[in-house]
Structure formats: C-alpha cells, structure tokens
Design an enzyme around this catalytic site. Structure first.
Site, mmCIF file in Angstrom:
data_model
loop_
_atom_site.group_PDB
_atom_site.id
_atom_site.type_symbol
_atom_site.label_atom_id
_atom_site.label_comp_id
_atom_site.label_asym_id
_atom_site.label_seq_id
_atom_site.Cartn_x
_atom_site.Cartn_y
_atom_site.Cartn_z
ATOM 1 N N SER A 165 0.808 -1.222 0.000
ATOM 2 C CA SER A 165 0.000 0.000 0.000
ATOM 3 C C SER A 165 0.843 1.275 0.000
ATOM 4 O O SER A 165 0.300 2.376 -0.090
ATOM 5 C CB SER A 165 -0.936 0.019 1.216
ATOM 6 O OG SER A 165 -0.184 -0.087 2.412
ATOM 7 N N HIS A 200 9.756 24.558 16.267
ATOM 8 C CA HIS A 200 8.727 23.584 16.646
ATOM 9 C C HIS A 200 8.925 22.338 15.797
ATOM 10 O O HIS A 200 9.191 22.430 14.599
ATOM 11 C CB HIS A 200 7.324 24.144 16.411
ATOM 12 C CG HIS A 200 6.249 23.096 16.483
ATOM 13 N ND1 HIS A 200 5.718 22.644 17.677
ATOM 14 C CD2 HIS A 200 5.609 22.393 15.504
ATOM 15 C CE1 HIS A 200 4.799 21.729 17.439
ATOM 16 N NE2 HIS A 200 4.719 21.552 16.129
ATOM 17 N N SER A 202 7.102 18.389 15.179
ATOM 18 C CA SER A 202 6.042 17.427 15.492
ATOM 19 C C SER A 202 5.879 16.473 14.316
ATOM 20 O O SER A 202 6.382 16.727 13.212
ATOM 21 C CB SER A 202 4.719 18.148 15.782
ATOM 22 O OG SER A 202 4.300 18.885 14.656
ATOM 23 N N SER A 210 1.818 10.194 18.595
ATOM 24 C CA SER A 210 2.035 11.635 18.529
ATOM 25 C C SER A 210 3.343 12.017 19.228
ATOM 26 O O SER A 210 3.633 11.560 20.329
ATOM 27 C CB SER A 210 0.866 12.379 19.182
ATOM 28 O OG SER A 210 1.115 13.768 19.230
ATOM 29 N N ASP A 245 4.032 14.208 25.198
ATOM 30 C CA ASP A 245 4.045 12.816 24.745
ATOM 31 C C ASP A 245 5.452 12.271 24.544
ATOM 32 O O ASP A 245 5.619 11.144 24.079
ATOM 33 C CB ASP A 245 3.224 12.651 23.450
ATOM 34 C CG ASP A 245 3.442 13.800 22.474
ATOM 35 O OD1 ASP A 245 4.581 14.294 22.403
ATOM 36 O OD2 ASP A 245 2.484 14.183 21.798
#
Length: 332
Positions: A165, A200, A202, A210, A245
């Site tokens: 996929s 930043h 992420s 996360s 996290d």
C-alpha cells in the site's frame, strides 16, 4: 579624413563601459609616437567626472548578482500602464511574477534506498526517505547589525515505498523563525556569525504515535581554512505533563549538537554529532553526508547518508537505529 576617423574611434571608445580600455588605447598611441590621439583621449577623460575603477572581484560579483536576480519575464509585465508611484509598480510586478524570494534551507534530497540494518515488525527494512527544506527572508538590518530574520520550514518523510500500500510511515514537520547575524570581516577572525531561533517539531500523528516539542536554540559559525565548525545548543520549552508525549526526549537527544562541514572541489562532507553527556545511560547519534557530482549536473548531486544512534526521527527518538541512504540531492 584621417582626423575624422580618429575622432570617431575616440567617440566609440568613450561609449565603452570599461574606461580602462581608454587608458590602454592612449598608452598604445604613445608607444606608437602618436601623441596627438593620445592627448585627445586624455583630454576627454579629464572632462568626465571622477571615475571609480571597479576591482576585478567587484565586477565578478556584480555579474553574478545580475545572473541570480534575473527573473522569468511575465508577458503582462511589458504591457502594464505606467505608474508614477514606484512602490505600486513594484507590488504589481511581484503579483504578476509570483515573486516569493524563497530559497533552499537545509538539504533537499530524495533517497529511493533507505536501508535499516535491523529488522522491525512494523515496517520493511528498505524504504524511501526525502526532505524538503526552504526559507523566506522576512526583514533585513532592522536593528542595524546587518542581521536577517527568516521563516524556515523543513519536512522529512519516511515512505514505505516498497510495501503493497506504500504508506508514509513517519513525517516530521519543523517550522521555525530565526535570525542570522554576521560577525567580523573577511580573514580577521575564525568566528563568522551567529544564528538564533525558535523551532517547533512534530509528526502530526494522533494518540500513542504523537510526538512534538518546542525549543529555542543558538548556533555559532567558525571557519578554519576549508573546515566549517557549527556548534549548536538548545533549551526545550516546558509543556504540561498531560500533553507531553515525549517527556524524556532530552535523555536521548541531549541539549545540543556539533556539525562539521568540509567542501573539497565538487564534493562536500558533513558530519553531525550529538550526545546527551550522561555517564549513565549515555546515548549518542552520528550522521555523515557525502554529496558529489551527478552526471555533470550543476544543481543536482549524488548523495550518500549514513546515520547511527538515537533521534533519527520523532517516532524513533528512543530507538537505536543504523541506516544507510542512497539518492540525489537538489541542494547542499
């Protein structure tokens, strides 16, 4: 007739951009004992306002600058109505040309082969890895230090290209705002400048996968002959415990890194080193990049990257991973 031709040749010479050619021609007349024509040139030059002769290096810089600043010609631009307001005219031209003045920032590369030396259950060992990195100047010399403020954006993705996929396994997003400040003059000091910013980072995933953190950093740039040394330190901005996290990311990535860059002819070598400097549970990371000529292209390069240690990506910040990458780089 001879006099008319001499005057005509002098007029042509006076229209030349390089005034040094005039002086050269006058000296040639003197060597040929043709003092009349030589004096005509000197008199003409004496009537011209003071001329500053550009150095060879300055001429080269101007020529290179003109090449860099050359933009695509927009068909509508030549047909615009005239404007008395130069600022309005400049704004309209920017709109028509879609001029954003965006430049490459970190390396922009694509690795069709990114091989993990250790097998893992959630992925194939070979995948694709690519990075997009750009920067946009915001304001220059606002405080009078010849500083430039930028907005930067870097995105690094790990793509399971060879899976059925072909999902994107991980993407790290790094928007930042930073300022660069040059220091000293050419050859006067090894310290060349400073860079400070807010970053930043992420991965945009939810729940258990996360990862994110914010930090401020300071870099300094040193040069010794062909070697560039860039130490960097950072401070992580605190977050609420409930929303943090990856609370222990400092234990794996530490509080800074060191980059060594060495250009050699058409090749570049870059070494990134990082360590948490803890006697117990010592963790480190190293990454070596080599870019080299790619079939004679001037703006595309072959690229080999080898990395090992903790913190290659946010999802694997606490995993010891050794990876070998092969591909091409569009900037370096």
């Amino acid at each position: 007739m001879k006099k008319i031709l001499s005057l005509l040749s002098i007029c042509i010479l006076l229209n030349a951009q390089d005034t040094q050619e005039l002086l050269k021609q006058a000296k040639e007349y003197e060597k040929a004992n043709d003092y009349k024509n030589a004096m005509l040139i000197y008199k003409k030059l004496a009537n011209v306002e003071t001329i500053e002769f550009p150095k060879e290096e300055e001429v080269k810089i101007v020529k290179e600058k003109k090449i860099v600043e050359k933009k695509e010609v927009t068909p509508l631009k030549n047909g615009l109505n005239s404007f008395d307001d130069k600022e309005t005219k400049s704004t309209i031209e920017q709109m028509l040309e879609s001029s954003f003045d965006i430049y490459a920032y970190q390396e922009n590369y694509f690795f069709p082969i990114s091989y993990d030396t250790k097998s893992k259950e959630d992925r194939k060992r070979n995948e694709a890895k690519f990075q997009l990195s750009i920067k946009k100047p915001i304001i220059h010399d606002f405080f009078g230090f010849d500083e430039t403020f930028y907005f930067g954006y870097t995105q690094t993705s790990w793509w399971q290209l060879y899976d059925d996929s072909s999902p994107f396994r991980e993407t790290n997003y790094k928007p930042e705002v930073f300022v660069t400040v040059p220091y000293g003059k050419k050859d006067e000091t090894a310290l060349k400048g400073f860079k400070a910013g807010f970053l930043h980072e992420s991965n945009g995933q939810s729940e258990e996968k996360s990862r994110s953190w914010n930090r401020i950093y300071l870099e300094t740039y040193f040069q010794y002959k062909h070697l560039f040394v860039v130490p960097k330190v950072w401070y992580r901005l605190k977050e609420d415990k409930d929303s943090d996290d990856n609370h222990d990311i400092d234990d794996y990535l530490g509080y800074g890194d060191l980059t060594l860059m060495y250009p050699y002819k058409d090749h570049t070598f870059k070494l990134l080193l990082r360590n948490n400097f803890k006697s117990s549970d010592n963790r480190s990371y190293g990454q070596l990049d080599w870019t080299f000529p790619f079939f004679g292209s001037k703006n595309t390069f072959g690229h080999i990257q080898i990395s090992s240690g903790y913190g290659e990506s946010l999802i694997d910040y606490n995993e010891d991973i050794t990876r070998i990458n092969f591909g091409i780089s569009l900037s370096r």
